[in-house]
Design an enzyme around this catalytic site. Structure first.
Site, PDB file in Angstrom:
ATOM      1  CB  CYS A 158     -38.729 -12.139 -38.794  1.00  0.00           C
ATOM      2  SG  CYS A 158     -38.446 -10.441 -39.306  1.00  0.00           S
TER       3      CYS A 158
ATOM      4  CG  ASP B 265     -39.133  -5.923 -33.516  1.00  0.00           C
ATOM      5  OD1 ASP B 265     -40.216  -5.889 -34.116  1.00  0.00           O
ATOM      6  OD2 ASP B 265     -38.558  -4.914 -33.081  1.00  0.00           O
TER       7      ASP B 265
HETATM    8  P1  NAD Z   1     -32.182 -16.171 -30.777  1.00  0.00           P
HETATM    9  O1  NAD Z   1     -33.386 -15.819 -29.970  1.00  0.00           O
HETATM   10  O2  NAD Z   1     -31.640 -17.538 -30.664  1.00  0.00           O
HETATM   11  O3  NAD Z   1     -30.957 -15.192 -30.417  1.00  0.00           O
HETATM   12  C1  NAD Z   1     -31.079 -13.791 -30.536  1.00  0.00           C
HETATM   13  C2  NAD Z   1     -30.062 -13.120 -29.627  1.00  0.00           C
HETATM   14  O4  NAD Z   1     -30.398 -13.376 -28.267  1.00  0.00           O
HETATM   15  C3  NAD Z   1     -28.632 -13.606 -29.813  1.00  0.00           C
HETATM   16  O5  NAD Z   1     -27.769 -12.489 -29.722  1.00  0.00           O
HETATM   17  C4  NAD Z   1     -28.432 -14.530 -28.620  1.00  0.00           C
HETATM   18  O6  NAD Z   1     -27.091 -14.683 -28.232  1.00  0.00           O
HETATM   19  C5  NAD Z   1     -29.230 -13.808 -27.554  1.00  0.00           C
HETATM   20  N1  NAD Z   1     -29.658 -14.640 -26.426  1.00  0.00           N
HETATM   21  C6  NAD Z   1     -29.916 -15.978 -26.432  1.00  0.00           C
HETATM   22  N2  NAD Z   1     -30.355 -16.355 -25.212  1.00  0.00           N
HETATM   23  C7  NAD Z   1     -30.381 -15.243 -24.439  1.00  0.00           C
HETATM   24  C8  NAD Z   1     -30.784 -14.992 -23.094  1.00  0.00           C
HETATM   25  N3  NAD Z   1     -31.224 -15.974 -22.300  1.00  0.00           N
HETATM   26  N4  NAD Z   1     -30.709 -13.726 -22.621  1.00  0.00           N
HETATM   27  C9  NAD Z   1     -30.295 -12.713 -23.423  1.00  0.00           C
HETATM   28  N5  NAD Z   1     -29.901 -12.892 -24.697  1.00  0.00           N
HETATM   29  C10 NAD Z   1     -29.952 -14.148 -25.208  1.00  0.00           C
HETATM   30  O7  NAD Z   1     -32.547 -15.811 -32.285  1.00  0.00           O
HETATM   31  P2  NAD Z   1     -31.732 -16.168 -33.608  1.00  0.00           P
HETATM   32  O8  NAD Z   1     -31.798 -17.642 -33.831  1.00  0.00           O
HETATM   33  O9  NAD Z   1     -30.437 -15.479 -33.611  1.00  0.00           O
HETATM   34  O10 NAD Z   1     -32.636 -15.423 -34.703  1.00  0.00           O
HETATM   35  C11 NAD Z   1     -33.761 -15.983 -35.296  1.00  0.00           C
HETATM   36  C12 NAD Z   1     -35.036 -15.467 -34.677  1.00  0.00           C
HETATM   37  O11 NAD Z   1     -35.068 -14.040 -34.720  1.00  0.00           O
HETATM   38  C13 NAD Z   1     -36.261 -15.937 -35.448  1.00  0.00           C
HETATM   39  O12 NAD Z   1     -37.258 -16.343 -34.552  1.00  0.00           O
HETATM   40  C14 NAD Z   1     -36.702 -14.689 -36.202  1.00  0.00           C
HETATM   41  O13 NAD Z   1     -38.053 -14.639 -36.544  1.00  0.00           O
HETATM   42  C15 NAD Z   1     -36.337 -13.615 -35.229  1.00  0.00           C
HETATM   43  N6  NAD Z   1     -36.228 -12.344 -35.935  1.00  0.00           N
HETATM   44  C16 NAD Z   1     -37.202 -11.411 -35.766  1.00  0.00           C
HETATM   45  C17 NAD Z   1     -37.140 -10.211 -36.462  1.00  0.00           C
HETATM   46  C18 NAD Z   1     -38.177  -9.143 -36.252  1.00  0.00           C
HETATM   47  O14 NAD Z   1     -37.882  -7.980 -36.564  1.00  0.00           O
HETATM   48  N7  NAD Z   1     -39.359  -9.461 -35.759  1.00  0.00           N
HETATM   49  C19 NAD Z   1     -36.090  -9.970 -37.337  1.00  0.00           C
HETATM   50  C20 NAD Z   1     -35.119 -10.958 -37.494  1.00  0.00           C
HETATM   51  C21 NAD Z   1     -35.195 -12.133 -36.781  1.00  0.00           C
END
Ligand code: NAD
Length: 470
Positions: free
Chosen positions: A277, A243
């Site tokens: 999002c 997502d």
């Molecule tokens: P992010 O991708 O920076 O981090 C998300 C998670 O991934 C965190 O727990 C982070 O620690 C982890 N992570 C980071 N690098 C990683 C790696 N290499 N391997 C495994 N895990 C890793 O996202 P964010 O800044 O926390 O959230 C914002 C983003 O989330 C926006 O792009 C938003 O659109 C998206 N989002 C999508 C939905 C949906 O349902 N489509 C809902 C909410 C947020």
């Protein structure tokens, strides 16, 4: 506290969690190093055996009891979300009540969705067979969650996974891990065995280590595209639910109720300081009402109260970090350099960023093409529905879209032609029911959340077929 987290937190460093509004520390969690991933996997293997052996009644009972406990302590959860994520009280309350609903839906799914009879005798050659399929757990699921909905997005992964009989390794955002940890504590208080969910608090390196284990059968990830791509590369052969981001368009046609459209779009654009999002990022307005819509929308934006999310009259709280607010300003400044006209906002003070409206944004710049995930919205004048549809569909990814119109044919045409996982008619893009299928179209999106749909992604059918001998 989860056993693993407790023992890990005694031996290693901490991640400090701070209030985005004033920077004051609100908690600290173990910073588990990637070398400990093997130990977490070991716990999850035992958890997978335990959860699989729980009856559907027991899984449902844990989820339902947890829902009741969260509901009872809704103010505690609300305060925690306000403190660690900077959501306003109203927004945090809504998230808590949605979490209760997500857990209840998950309990329902555990009871309801056990499989189906297969009509073998409906096909020539199989008349002497009868049987069914059951829905079996996958085993270990790694769930990785973002900062912006620190409670309900966690519930959307844990609820269906437990309902399906799986063990989960939850890696919450290192910016907002406290609500997630509290939810897992509540699941345990509701009777969930402690090894069924392991909370792995840490940074990207820990997440990357966890997803690479062969014992993990599925990765359920919500977050940004760049992270999703890295996970897909590290993980190898596993099931993915991805997502990812959005850049939601809302079309406003000349025949709509303009006051209603303005009010919905204001909420759609600026809810959770735009860190949403399915937040509305681009509003495509028919020329006959463009100036009127713009006047009302800019006035409504300027009237929003920006500030301390803990105060009841605040409409827009801080962004998650000072760096996020500074990055937003850079993206908006770049759009202005490329010809966009600023109508209001674009003032950054620490993590606060004033709600911002622009027009005449160049279609090549990142503010048009990419997700901004901030309280920033672009107004664009269009002549016809066809023009609007083509502009709405121009980014390479999409989650939700909306249209305001009183013309049924236009609404149905938009529902058909908009390339999005959900089309909201007479609503902004920012509408979601926790029971509905939720996910994106086009680049990157894989699978669907929404409890029934996540449960189906998190279970696998097993066929039992009986050949009748006489
Ligand atoms: P992010 O991708 O920076 O981090 C998300 C998670 O991934 C965190 O727990 C982070 O620690 C982890 N992570 C980071 N690098 C990683 C790696 N290499 N391997 C495994 N895990 C890793 O996202 P964010 O800044 O926390 O959230 C914002 C983003 O989330 C926006 O792009 C938003 O659109 C998206 N989002 C999508 C939905 C949906 O349902 N489509 C809902 C909410 C947020």
């Amino acid at each position: 506290m989860n056993d693993f987290l407790l023992s890990a937190s005694q031996s290693i460093g901490f991640i400090s969690v701070s209030n985005p509004f004033d920077g004051v520390e609100v908690g600290a969690v173990a910073n588990i190093p990637p070398e400990d991933a093997q130990m977490i996997i070991q716990t999850a293997k035992e958890g997978a055996r335990v959860c699989r052996s729980l009856s559907r009644y027991e899984r449902a009972r844990v989820l339902e009891t947890c829902a009741l406990l969260v509901e009872r302590d809704k103010d505690t959860f609300t305060d925690l979300i306000v403190a660690e994520a900077g959501k306003t009280v109203k927004q945090a309350k809504k998230e808590v009540s949605r979490c209760v609903n997500t857990l209840k839906l998950s309990a329902d799914e555990a009871r309801r969705n056990g499989g189906e009879v297969i009509p073998f005798d409906a096909y020539a050659g199989s008349e002497n067979r009868q049987g069914w399929f059951t829905r079996e757990p996958l085993g270990i699921i790694v769930a990785i969650t973002p900062y912006n909905d620190p409670l309900n997005l966690v519930a959307h992964k844990l609820g269906p996974a437990i309902a399906g009989g799986n063990a989960v390794i939850l890696k919450p955002s290192d910016l907002t891990p406290l609500s997630a940890i509290k939810l897992v504590d509540y699941l345990m208080a509701a009777g969930m065995p402690s090894n069924v969910v392991s909370v792995a608090t840490g940074g990207a390196a820990l997440g990357e280590a966890l997803v690479s284990f062969r014992d993990v059968r599925m990765i359920s990830f919500t977050g940004g595209f760049a992270t999703g791509e890295k996970i897909a590369k590290s993980a190898g052969l596993k099931k993915f639910a991805m997502d990812l981001g959005g850049n939601a368009p809302v079309i406003v046609l000349g025949d709509c109720d303009i006051e209603d459209a303005v009010e919905s779009c204001l909420s759609g654009a600026f809810w959770a300081a735009g860190q949403n999002c399915i937040g509305t990022q681009r509003i495509l307005i028919q020329s006959s009402i463009y100036e009127e819509f713009k006047k009302r929308f800019v006035a409504g934006t300027k009237a929003l109260k920006v500030g301390n999310p803990a105060l009841l009259d605040t409409d827009v709280g801080p962004m998650i970090t000072v760096q996020s607010a500074a990055r937003t300003k850079e993206v908006v400044d770049a759009a202005i350099d490329q010809g966009a006209k600023l109508l209001c906002g674009n003032i950054q003070e620490g993590a606060l960023y004033t709600p911002t409206v622009l027009e005449d944004v160049n279609f090549e710049c990142s503010l048009w093409r990419q997700e901004v995930f901030s309280p920033v919205v672009v107004l664009q004048q269009i002549e016809t529905l066809d023009d609007a549809l083509s502009l709405a569909n121009s980014p390479e990814y999409s989650l939700h879209a909306g249209i305001f119109t009183n013309d049924l044919h236009a609404a149905l045409k938009a529902a058909d032609k908009l390339e999005a996982g959900g089309v909201m008619i007479n609503d902004s893009s920012d509408y979601r029911l926790d029971a509905m299928p939720f996910g994106g179209f086009k680049y990157g999106s894989l699978g669907r959340e929404g409890v029934r749909f996540a449960y189906e992604e998190m279970t696998q059918p097993k066929v039992v077929c009986i050949r009748k001998i006489n």
